[in-house]
Scaffold this motif. Structure first.
Motif, PDB file in Angstrom:
ATOM      1  N   VAL B  51       0.832  -1.216   0.000  1.00 31.54           N
ATOM      2  CA  VAL B  51       0.000   0.000   0.000  1.00 31.54           C
ATOM      3  C   VAL B  51       0.865   1.265   0.000  1.00 31.54           C
ATOM      4  CG1 VAL B  51      -1.732   1.255   1.355  1.00 31.54           C
ATOM      5  CG2 VAL B  51      -1.899  -1.201   1.120  1.00 31.54           C
ATOM      6  N   GLY B  52       2.122   1.133   0.436  1.00 34.57           N
ATOM      7  CA  GLY B  52       3.002   2.298   0.484  1.00 34.57           C
ATOM      8  C   GLY B  52       3.106   2.927   1.853  1.00 34.57           C
ATOM      9  N   LEU B  53       2.639   2.236   2.872  1.00 28.93           N
ATOM     10  CA  LEU B  53       2.738   2.786   4.231  1.00 28.93           C
ATOM     11  C   LEU B  53       4.100   2.490   4.848  1.00 28.93           C
ATOM     12  CD1 LEU B  53      -0.741   1.813   5.747  1.00 28.93           C
ATOM     13  CD2 LEU B  53      -0.066   3.949   4.664  1.00 28.93           C
ATOM     14  N   VAL B  54       4.713   1.410   4.380  1.00 29.30           N
ATOM     15  CA  VAL B  54       6.003   0.984   4.923  1.00 29.30           C
ATOM     16  C   VAL B  54       6.969   0.815   3.757  1.00 29.30           C
ATOM     17  CG1 VAL B  54       7.159  -0.993   5.999  1.00 29.30           C
ATOM     18  CG2 VAL B  54       5.044  -0.103   6.990  1.00 29.30           C
ATOM     19  N   ARG B  55       8.225   1.211   3.972  1.00 22.57           N
ATOM     20  CA  ARG B  55       9.231   1.095   2.905  1.00 22.57           C
ATOM     21  C   ARG B  55       9.971  -0.224   3.043  1.00 22.57           C
ATOM     22  NH1 ARG B  55      12.970   5.646   1.862  1.00 22.57           N
ATOM     23  NH2 ARG B  55      13.939   4.919   3.774  1.00 22.57           N
ATOM     24  N   ARG B  71       2.201   7.347  -6.583  1.00 22.08           N
ATOM     25  CA  ARG B  71       0.847   7.894  -6.750  1.00 22.08           C
ATOM     26  C   ARG B  71       0.011   7.019  -7.687  1.00 22.08           C
ATOM     27  NH1 ARG B  71      -0.916  13.502  -5.901  1.00 22.08           N
ATOM     28  NH2 ARG B  71       1.177  13.816  -5.134  1.00 22.08           N
ATOM     29  N   ARG B  74      -1.108   3.949  -5.829  1.00 26.73           N
ATOM     30  CA  ARG B  74      -2.162   4.228  -4.833  1.00 26.73           C
ATOM     31  C   ARG B  74      -3.489   4.587  -5.483  1.00 26.73           C
ATOM     32  NH1 ARG B  74      -0.078   8.628  -1.853  1.00 26.73           N
ATOM     33  NH2 ARG B  74       1.872   8.543  -2.974  1.00 26.73           N
ATOM     34  N   SER B  75      -3.419   5.106  -6.710  1.00 25.08           N
ATOM     35  CA  SER B  75      -4.680   5.466  -7.376  1.00 25.08           C
ATOM     36  C   SER B  75      -5.414   4.220  -7.867  1.00 25.08           C
ATOM     37  CB  SER B  75      -4.405   6.418  -8.545  1.00 25.08           C
ATOM     38  OG  SER B  75      -3.689   5.724  -9.544  1.00 25.08           O
ATOM     39  N   TYR B  79      -7.783   0.146   0.262  1.00 27.50           N
ATOM     40  CA  TYR B  79      -7.083  -0.470   1.391  1.00 27.50           C
ATOM     41  C   TYR B  79      -7.915  -0.372   2.659  1.00 27.50           C
ATOM     42  CZ  TYR B  79      -3.574  -0.743   5.163  1.00 27.50           C
ATOM     43  OH  TYR B  79      -2.879  -1.057   6.296  1.00 27.50           O
ATOM     44  N   ARG B 101     -13.163  12.417  -2.454  1.00 27.31           N
ATOM     45  CA  ARG B 101     -12.405  13.594  -2.889  1.00 27.31           C
ATOM     46  C   ARG B 101     -10.912  13.290  -2.947  1.00 27.31           C
ATOM     47  NH1 ARG B 101     -14.892  18.497   0.590  1.00 27.31           N
ATOM     48  NH2 ARG B 101     -13.356  19.696  -0.570  1.00 27.31           N
ATOM     49  N   LEU B 102     -10.417  12.534  -1.964  1.00 30.69           N
ATOM     50  CA  LEU B 102      -8.992  12.215  -1.948  1.00 30.69           C
ATOM     51  C   LEU B 102      -8.624  11.224  -3.060  1.00 30.69           C
ATOM     52  CD1 LEU B 102      -8.345  11.922   1.896  1.00 30.69           C
ATOM     53  CD2 LEU B 102      -7.893  13.859   0.392  1.00 30.69           C
ATOM     54  N   ALA B 103      -9.575  10.362  -3.390  1.00 22.94           N
ATOM     55  CA  ALA B 103      -9.308   9.361  -4.434  1.00 22.94           C
ATOM     56  C   ALA B 103      -9.615   9.904  -5.822  1.00 22.94           C
ATOM     57  CB  ALA B 103     -10.137   8.108  -4.174  1.00 22.94           C
TER      58      ALA B 103
END
Lengths: 285, 280
Positions: B51-55, B71, B74-75, B79, B101-103
Motif C-alpha cells: 500500500v506504500g505505508l512501509v518502505r 501515486r 495508490r490510485s 485499502y 475527494r482524496l481518491a
C-alpha cells in the motif's frame, strides 16, 4: 490543489465539530474582558502615579506599552497553545490511533497531506493571533488613548512567530509521539522566552556574554526574536528614561531585529518544513 | 497485462527484527488470494509495503505495474487497514465523501449510497462514527476501501470485528468483486473464510512463504471412506481416483454401498502442518 483544500477543510470541520473553536472563542473573550478591566483601572489611576520631580517619565506611554506588551505575550502564548494542540499529533499521533493510514493510502501524497495540515493550522492560528492582537491594541487605544508607534508589523511578527512554532510542532509530530512532541514544543517555547528575558537583562547590564547567548538563542528559535522585535516596534519612538525603562523588559527590548531576522524566520520555516517532509516521506506508518 | 500485485524478493527489517525475508507473491487480475500465517509472520508488513505505508528494506512490490507507494499505484488500490479508525465526529456519508475527494472519484452521492448498501449500512449514512459498533465501523472501512472502484483491494483482517452475518455479507461482497474482475489480497486469520472464497492461498511463517497454491492443491488425500451394510470402512492413502475401484470391489464382495467419501485435509490441517503449531 483539491486534495490540499480537502484536508484543510477537514481540519476546520474537525475543529468546529469537536468544539475547539467554541472553547477558544469563549476563553479569548474572557481574556479580552480581563484585559479591558486592567486597562480601565490602569488608565483611570494614571494621574495618581507621580515619578520623582527631577525624573521625566511619560506615564501614559509607559502604561500603554506595558499593557500592549502584556497582551502581545498573552496573544503569543494563546496562539502557541492553539498551534501545538492543532498539530502535535498530526503524524505519529494519528498513526498510533489508526487515523492516518486510510488517508496516506490515498493518491494525494504525503507531502500534500503535511502541507495541507500546515496551511490549515496556519490559517486558524494566524487569524486568531491577528484578531486577538488588534483587539488588544484597540482596547488599550480606546481605553487609554495610547496606540503603539507601529501597529501592523508587531501583529504580523507575532503571527510569524506562531508559524515558526507550527513548523516545529509538525516536524516533532513526525519524529515524536504526541505527548513527547507537546512537551518538547512547550519546552522550546519556554526556553525561547527565558532567552528573551535574559537578553533584556543582558542589554540593561550591558553584559556581552548574556547578550551573545540570547542572540544565539534568538536565531535558533526565531519565534522569540520576532516577538521581541514586535515589542521593540510598539515603542520604537520612545526615548529618554521612558524608552530605557521599557527596554529593561519584560515587555520591551529587542537585541536581534529588523529584516535579517524576518528573512531568517521565513527560511527557518522552510527548512523545518522541508525536514518534516523528508522525515515523513521516509517514515513507516 | 501486469499482475495486480507483483512482489519480488521482498525483505523488511525493523531494527533487529526481520519481518520479511525474500517474499515472492503474485495476485493476478481478478484473483482473490488469501494471506495466512500466525501473528508476527509478516502479513500486515507485506500489505503495508504494497500500500506504500512501509518502505521495504530490499526487493520490490508493484501494483498493476506501478511501484508500490507511488501515486499511480495508490490510485489503483483500495485499502482497509488492520487497525484503523475514522474520526468519531464524522458521519458514514462524510467519511466516504472525504475519501471520494482524496481518491478523485466522481461517483458522488450515488456511489456513496451504493457502497453503504453493499456493506448493509444504508440506514446509518448519517450516523456519527462514534455512535457505531465496531462491526459497523469495519463495514464502513470496507466501503471506504471500495471508493473509486479500485482495481486492487488490500484487506487486512476485514472481518475481525464482524459477527457471522457480517462475515457472510463480506464473503458475498468478495465473491461479487471477483466477478467484476477486482483483484483482492485478503489477510485473515479465519481459515474457513479464506477456504470458502479464495482462489489461492499463501502461508507466511517467520517472514517467508512456506506454502502457496489453490486450496485444492494444498490439500492432501487422507483416504476414502465407504459406508456399506457392514458398516463404515476407511482406506487410508486412497485418493479420489481409487474411489470407483473401491466401490466396485465392495459391490463384488456382496456389500450394499450407501455412500462414498473422498477424504482430504482441510485448509486448517494444511495451515497447522505448514506453521508447525506456531502462534506468534
Amino acid at each position: 490543489m483539491i486534495a490540499v483544500w480537502t484536508i484543510v477543510e477537514y481540519g476546520f470541520r474537525e475543529a468546529v465539530r469537536r468544539k475547539m473553536f467554541a472553547v477558544v472563542i469563549v476563553l479569548t473573550v474572557a481574556f479580552l474582558f480581563l484585559f479591558w478591566l486592567a486597562n480601565h483601572y490602569v488608565f483611570r489611576d494614571l494621574s495618581t502615579i507621580s515619578p520623582p520631580a527631577d525624573v521625566h517619565v511619560d506615564t501614559r506611554t509607559f502604561a500603554g506599552a506595558f499593557l500592549v506588551g502584556l497582551s502581545m505575550f498573552a496573544t503569543l502564548f494563546l496562539g502557541v497553545v492553539l498551534a501545538v494542540f492543532l498539530t502535535l499529533g498530526v503524524v505519529s499521533g494519528d498513526a498510533e490511533r489508526g487515523l492516518l493510514q486510510p488517508l496516506v493510502a490515498r493518491p494525494i501524497g504525503r507531502s500534500t497531506l503535511l502541507v495541507a495540515r500546515f496551511l490549515g493550522a496556519a490559517g486558524v492560528c494566524v487569524a486568531y493571533v491577528l484578531v486577538v492582537y488588534f483587539a488588544g491594541v484597540l482596547i488599550t487605544g480606546l481605553t487609554g488613548h495610547w496606540y503603539p508607534d507601529q501597529v501592523v508589523w508587531p501583529g504580523l511578527e507575532l503571527a510569524g512567530g506562531v508559524l515558526v512554532v507550527i513548523a516545529l510542532s509538525l516536524l516533532g509530530s513526525v519524529v515524536l509521539s504526541s505527548t513527547a512532541n507537546g512537551i518538547a514544543v512547550f519546552m522550546l517555547f519556554g526556553a525561547g522566552l527565558v532567552a528573551g528575558l535574559l537578553g533584556s537583562i543582558g542589554h540593561a547590564l550591558n553584559s556581552h556574554t548574556i547578550k551573545h547567548a540570547s542572540t544565539i538563542a534568538s536565531w535558533a528559535l526565531p519565534f522569540e526574536a520576532l516577538y521581541q522585535d514586535g515589542l521593540r516596534m510598539i515603542t520604537e519612538h520612545a526615548s529618554g528614561l521612558t524608552g530605557f525603562l521599557l527596554q529593561l523588559g519584560p515587555f520591551g527590548g529587542a537585541y536581534v531585529h529588523g529584516w535579517g531576522i524576518r528573512v531568517w524566520a521565513v527560511a527557518y520555516v522552510l527548512i523545518v518544513g522541508a525536514l518534516a517532509l523528508v522525515s515523513f516521506a521516509r517514515k513507516d506508518v | 497485462m501486469p499482475n495486480a500485485l507483483a512482489v519480488r524478493n521482498l525483505a523488511k527489517r525493523y531494527g533487529s527484527v526481520q519481518a520479511l525475508r525474500g517474499v515472492d507473491l503474485d495476485v493476478g487480475e481478478g484473483e482473490l488470494v488469501g494471506l495466512l500465517g500466525p501473528n508476527g509472520a509478516g502479513k500486515s508488513t507485506l500489505v503495508k509495503i504494497a500500500v506504500g505505508l512501509v518502505r521495504p528494506t530490499s526487493g520490490s512490490a508493484e501494483i498493476a505495474g506501478a511501484r508500490a507507494g507511488s501515486r499511480a499505484a495508490r490510485s489503483r488500490l483500495g485499502y482497509l487497514a488492520e487497525l484503523f479508525r475514522f474520526p468519531g465526529w464524522t458521519s458514514a456519508d462524510e467519511v466516504l465523501e472525504l475519501h471520494q475527494r482524496l481518491a478523485g472519484s466522481r461517483g458522488g452521492a450515488a456511489e456513496r449510497a451504493r457502497l453503504l448498501e453493499l456493506v448493509a449500512l444504508s440506514d446509518a449514512a448519517g450516523r456519527r462514527v462514534d455512535g457505531m459498533s465496531k462491526g459497523m465501523q469495519q463495514r464502513l472501512g470496507l466501503a471506504q476501501a471500495l471508493v473509486g472502484d479500485p482495481r486492487v483491494l488490500m484487506l487486512d483482517e476485514p472481518t475481525s470485528a464482524l459477527d457471522p452475518v457480517g462475515r457472510r455479507t463480506v464473503r458475498l461482497l468478495l465473491e461479487e468483486l471477483r466477478g467484476r474482475g477486482v483483484s483482492v489480497l485478503l489477510n485473515s486469520h479465519l481459515l474457513s473464510e479464506v477456504e470458502l472464497v479464495c482462489d489461492r492461498v499463501v502461508i507466511l511463517l517467520g517472514g517467508e512463504v512456506v506454502a502457496a497454491g489453490t486450496p485444492l492443491e494444498l490439500s492432501r488425500p487422507r483416504g476414502v471412506e465407504l459406508e456399506t451394510d457392514a458398516g463404515t470402512t476407511r482406506t487410508d492413502g486412497a485418493t479420489r481416483e481409487d474411489a470407483p475401484r473401491l466401490v466396485a470391489e465392495a459391490v463384488a464382495a456382496g456389500r450394499r454401498v450407501y455412500g462414498v467419501r473422498v477424504l482430504t485435509s482441510t485448509l486448517e490441517d494444511v495451515y497447522l502442518e505448514a506453521v508447525g503449531g506456531e502462534t506468534s
